[in-house]
Design an enzyme around this catalytic site. Structure first.
Site, mmCIF file in Angstrom:
data_model
loop_
_atom_site.group_PDB
_atom_site.id
_atom_site.type_symbol
_atom_site.label_atom_id
_atom_site.label_comp_id
_atom_site.label_asym_id
_atom_site.label_seq_id
_atom_site.Cartn_x
_atom_site.Cartn_y
_atom_site.Cartn_z
ATOM 1 N N LYS A 118 -1.105 -2.120 8.416
ATOM 2 C CA LYS A 118 -0.019 -3.087 8.646
ATOM 3 C C LYS A 118 0.269 -3.188 10.147
ATOM 4 O O LYS A 118 0.487 -4.279 10.683
ATOM 5 C CB LYS A 118 1.239 -2.659 7.864
ATOM 6 C CG LYS A 118 1.063 -2.897 6.362
ATOM 7 C CD LYS A 118 2.091 -2.216 5.497
ATOM 8 C CE LYS A 118 1.679 -2.370 4.024
ATOM 9 N NZ LYS A 118 2.551 -1.673 3.083
ATOM 10 N N GLN A 156 7.490 2.083 2.955
ATOM 11 C CA GLN A 156 6.253 2.319 2.208
ATOM 12 C C GLN A 156 6.533 3.169 0.964
ATOM 13 O O GLN A 156 7.112 4.246 1.066
ATOM 14 C CB GLN A 156 5.234 3.017 3.131
ATOM 15 C CG GLN A 156 3.856 3.175 2.531
ATOM 16 C CD GLN A 156 3.161 1.833 2.289
ATOM 17 O OE1 GLN A 156 3.171 0.949 3.136
ATOM 18 N NE2 GLN A 156 2.558 1.681 1.121
ATOM 19 N N ASP A 159 8.679 -7.295 1.372
ATOM 20 C CA ASP A 159 7.890 -6.918 0.194
ATOM 21 C C ASP A 159 8.348 -7.686 -1.044
ATOM 22 O O ASP A 159 7.690 -7.660 -2.075
ATOM 23 C CB ASP A 159 8.042 -5.408 -0.085
ATOM 24 C CG ASP A 159 6.900 -4.584 0.505
ATOM 25 O OD1 ASP A 159 5.806 -5.151 0.691
ATOM 26 O OD2 ASP A 159 7.115 -3.390 0.780
#
Ligand code: NAP
Length: 282
Positions: free
Chosen positions: A51, A95, A118
């Site tokens: 990322k 994460q 997300d």
């Protein structure tokens, strides 16, 4: 039969985004992503590094917060609150999975929906349900982009999604439904699975089991999207689909690696750009 080149489509998408980020910079708008990682899970580390690399490539400012495994909720929520308030941070992601002592749901809920790149926050999940969304969950959005790039229109087609997770299966099914497909969702309690999958014009596998989808489960000429990422004993990655045999029967298929996987990060970048634009009333 065509093998869908997810790497190439991801590269094209990222190049479009790089130009968009450049255009925003010229208008004085910076795009920034904060990534939080707790503990030292090796797979999470790889994802976070990827990322970061994608941000660098696209000219997106990024910050990484690597917190020790024994971080408590107070510290984690405090950091999220601080990032929620910063105007130079357009998107925040934490994460997953988190170490067991941390409350994943509370962490997801703490990220401001406007910065939830997300698309895991209940507000964004609800918006996806009603079809009025800003952010799309990255992996299903990546699959939709692959279908669009290949000219595979879900409208009126029988689409079967194997898997009903909140991250992949459920939102994938909603996105296909929004595009006027007839969608069937299968899971571990589904009876006569292969009878259902054999009806699929578009079959999406998101199970997490190597070679789960075999050629006898697939309709002749179907488009096969393999979302699974499984590591074999020899260390190699493979998907949920028995690629070698299924490819002889279908019209389109995504390989693993190099299919749906690379699209996920591209869509994360797209959501981060969207967040920056929205926060600047564009
Ligand atoms: P998950 O949460 O473990 O969900 C797996 C789903 O498969 C569940 O809904 C489960 O059903 C279903 N399932 C399990 N065994 C089955 C069976 N025998 N028959 C039918 N359905 C069955 O996994 P996930 O997070 O959705 O991820 C799925 C796969 O995609 C994994 O390999 C993961 O690594 C990969 N993935 C890839 C990306 C990417 O970037 N490409 C992103 C996310 C995930 P129940 O609900 O009944 O248990």
């Amino acid at each position: 039969m065509k093998i869908i080149d997810g790497k190439a489509i991801s590269a094209k998408t990222k190049e479009e985004l790089r130009l968009e980020v450049l255009g925003l910079k010229e208008k004085g708008i910076s795009v920034g992503l904060a990534v939080i990682i707790v503990g030292d899970d090796p797979a999470s580390r790889v994802y976070v590094n990827n990322k970061k690399k994608a941000c660098e490539l696209l000219g997106i400012y990024s910050e990484e917060y690597a917190l020790p495994a024994d971080t408590n909720m107070e510290n984690l929520l405090g950091l999220i609150e601080e990032l929620n308030g910063r105007s130079d941070i357009s998107g925040i992601l934490c994460q997953l999975p988190l170490p067991r002592h941390l409350d994943e749901k509370a962490v997801i809920n703490a990220i401001s929906p406007e910065k939830d790149v997300d698309a895991f926050h209940p507000v964004n999940v609800g918006k996806i349900m009603i079809g009025d969304f800003d952010f799309l969950p990255c992996t299903p959005a990546g699959v939709m982009r692959l279908l669009d790039e290949e000219g595979i229109d879900p409208e009126g087609k029988n689409c079967v999604v194997i898997g009903r997770s909140n991250v992949v299966g459920k939102p994938m099914s909603m996105l296909l439904l929004h595009r006027n497909a007839t969608v069937t969702i299968c899971h571990s309690k589904t009876k006569n699975l292969s009878e259902i999958t054999k009806q699929a014009d578009i079959l999406v596998a998101a199970v997490g089991r190597a070679n789960f989808v075999t050629a006898d489960m697939v309709k002749e000429g179907a488009a096969i999207i393999d979302v699974g990422i499984n590591r074999l004993e020899n260390g190699k990655l493979c998907g949920d689909v028995d690629f070698e045999n299924v490819k002889e029967k279908c019209s389109f298929i995504t390989p693993v690696p190099g299919g749906a996987g690379p699209m996920t990060i591209a869509m994360l970048m797209a959501n981060t750009v969207t967040a920056a634009k929205k926060q600047n009333n564009l």
